[in-house]
Design an enzyme around this catalytic site. Structure first.
Site, PDB file in Angstrom:
ATOM      1  N   CYS B  86       0.832  -1.198   0.000  1.00  0.00           N
ATOM      2  CA  CYS B  86       0.000   0.000   0.000  1.00  0.00           C
ATOM      3  C   CYS B  86       0.874   1.257   0.000  1.00  0.00           C
ATOM      4  O   CYS B  86       1.522   1.552  -0.994  1.00  0.00           O
ATOM      5  CB  CYS B  86      -0.973  -0.046   1.179  1.00  0.00           C
ATOM      6  SG  CYS B  86      -2.353   1.104   1.021  1.00  0.00           S
ATOM      7  N   HIS B 204      -3.647  -5.557   1.122  1.00  0.00           N
ATOM      8  CA  HIS B 204      -2.954  -5.785   2.394  1.00  0.00           C
ATOM      9  C   HIS B 204      -2.924  -7.277   2.747  1.00  0.00           C
ATOM     10  O   HIS B 204      -3.801  -7.748   3.476  1.00  0.00           O
ATOM     11  CB  HIS B 204      -3.664  -5.031   3.517  1.00  0.00           C
ATOM     12  CG  HIS B 204      -3.401  -3.555   3.517  1.00  0.00           C
ATOM     13  ND1 HIS B 204      -2.303  -2.998   4.132  1.00  0.00           N
ATOM     14  CD2 HIS B 204      -4.087  -2.526   2.971  1.00  0.00           C
ATOM     15  CE1 HIS B 204      -2.319  -1.680   3.980  1.00  0.00           C
ATOM     16  NE2 HIS B 204      -3.394  -1.368   3.270  1.00  0.00           N
ATOM     17  N   GLU B 206      -1.016  -8.687   4.835  1.00  0.00           N
ATOM     18  CA  GLU B 206      -0.763  -8.854   6.280  1.00  0.00           C
ATOM     19  C   GLU B 206      -2.042  -8.719   7.102  1.00  0.00           C
ATOM     20  O   GLU B 206      -2.081  -9.131   8.261  1.00  0.00           O
ATOM     21  CB  GLU B 206       0.296  -7.837   6.740  1.00  0.00           C
ATOM     22  CG  GLU B 206      -0.214  -6.424   7.021  1.00  0.00           C
ATOM     23  CD  GLU B 206      -0.559  -5.606   5.784  1.00  0.00           C
ATOM     24  OE1 GLU B 206      -0.673  -6.181   4.681  1.00  0.00           O
ATOM     25  OE2 GLU B 206      -0.744  -4.379   5.927  1.00  0.00           O
TER      26      GLU B 206
END
Lengths: 82, 233
Positions: B86, B204, B206
């Site tokens: 990002c 994302h 994660e």
């Protein structure tokens, strides 16, 4: 010298903000606005009296930081500080 | 396997990245502050999401003046695996480590939802998931990938396009405007650098790395990195 630097998206890069502004103006009745582009104005006060030196420095500032050459164009105006 | 998670003023997904790398993947992961000048012998680096330096001027533009950046660039140039997520992707394009630029979403909305991507490229972060479709969250206003037409041709020819937005079954993004959250050229969600060791992506992974949180599709990128580095290191 004072510098006014205009940073705009390259013409081939879609400018959704500009398009939103154009449509908003149309909804206010300004239907003859055919296109709108939104950019940035950056104003600098330079401790420099030589126009050629100022021009060279501002160009380098634009190339190195103020504009992203992948997506943006720049132009600038110089005027003696009063 | 030692993973460095960089922290800039304004990073906000740094904790998510550390948690995924350390607590879920089980790597020896630690923060490296932007004022540090070395990466503490890391085997891989994550540049996390957020709003480094308030996105002033352009997203990612000011982060390049952080003291840690020379070490990051040297690590990337030496072939070290780097994952930019990002805002981390935006930072890596502003640094010139990755090609192209991220611009305002075509529909001007901040997009915060799950999307799907097809994993296309080989590389340290994508070998495990290559050929599959992942469901991942996005959260960004400036994710529209742009590059010159010539750059796009090169990315295609060299197999650098890592991820493209698509439907849940891999349907092409052209089939429904909802599938691509930002209007990226070629529906690109992530790209590798030319050498193939640096990946930048807008979604994302994660934040989708644990079954307990409802989705662990993103963990495949971390597992791929572990396989790439070898379980022993």
């Amino acid at each position: 010298m004072n510098a006014k630097i205009y940073v705009t998206l390259k013409t081939e890069v879609l400018d959704p903000q500009g398009d939103a502004v154009r449509r908003s103006l149309a909804s206010l009745g300004f239907e003859r606005v055919k296109a709108a582009r939104v950019g940035k104005l950056i104003e600098l006060k330079l401790d420099e009296t030589d126009r050629t030196e100022a021009e060279r420095a501002v160009r380098r500032m634009c190339e190195q930081l103020l504009a992203n050459p992948v997506i943006e164009d720049f132009r600038f105006e110089l005027e003696p500080s009063s | 396997m030692k993973i460095a998670v960089l922290r800039f003023p304004g990073s906000n997904a740094d904790w998510d990245a550390l948690h995924a790398a350390r607590d879920v993947l089980g790597a020896d992961a630690a923060y490296v502050f932007h004022k540090d000048t070395h990466l503490d012998g890391a085997d891989a680096v994550i540049v996390p999401g957020g709003y480094a330096y308030g996105d002033y001027l352009r997203p990612g533009a000011i982060a390049r003046f952080s003291p840690i950046v020379p070490a990051l660039v040297a690590f990337a140039e030496a072939g070290g695996p780097v994952l930019g997520i990002c805002n981390g992707f935006q930072i890596l394009t502003e640094l010139g480590v990755l090609p192209g630029a991220l611009t305002r979403n075509a529909h001007l909305r901040f997009e915060c939802r799950d999307i799907h991507v097809r994993v296309e490229a080989r590389g340290p972060f994508t070998d495990v998931a290559r050929g599959t479709v992942l469901r991942l969250p996005v959260a960004h206003a400036d994710g529209r990938y742009q590059c010159a037409a010539e750059t796009l041709r090169e990315l295609e020819a060299r197999g650098q396009i890592a991820l493209r937005y698509c439907g849940p079954q891999g349907e092409p993004a052209e089939s429904d405007p909802w599938l691509d959250p930002n209007g990226s050229v070629g529906h690109i969600a992530g790209v590798y650098n030319r050498a193939g060791n640096v990946l930048g992506l807008m979604p994302h992974p994660e934040r989708a790395a644990e079954a307990a949180l409802g989705n662990d599709d993103g963990l495949t990128l971390f597992r791929s990195l572990r396989r790439h580095l070898g379980a022993a290191s």
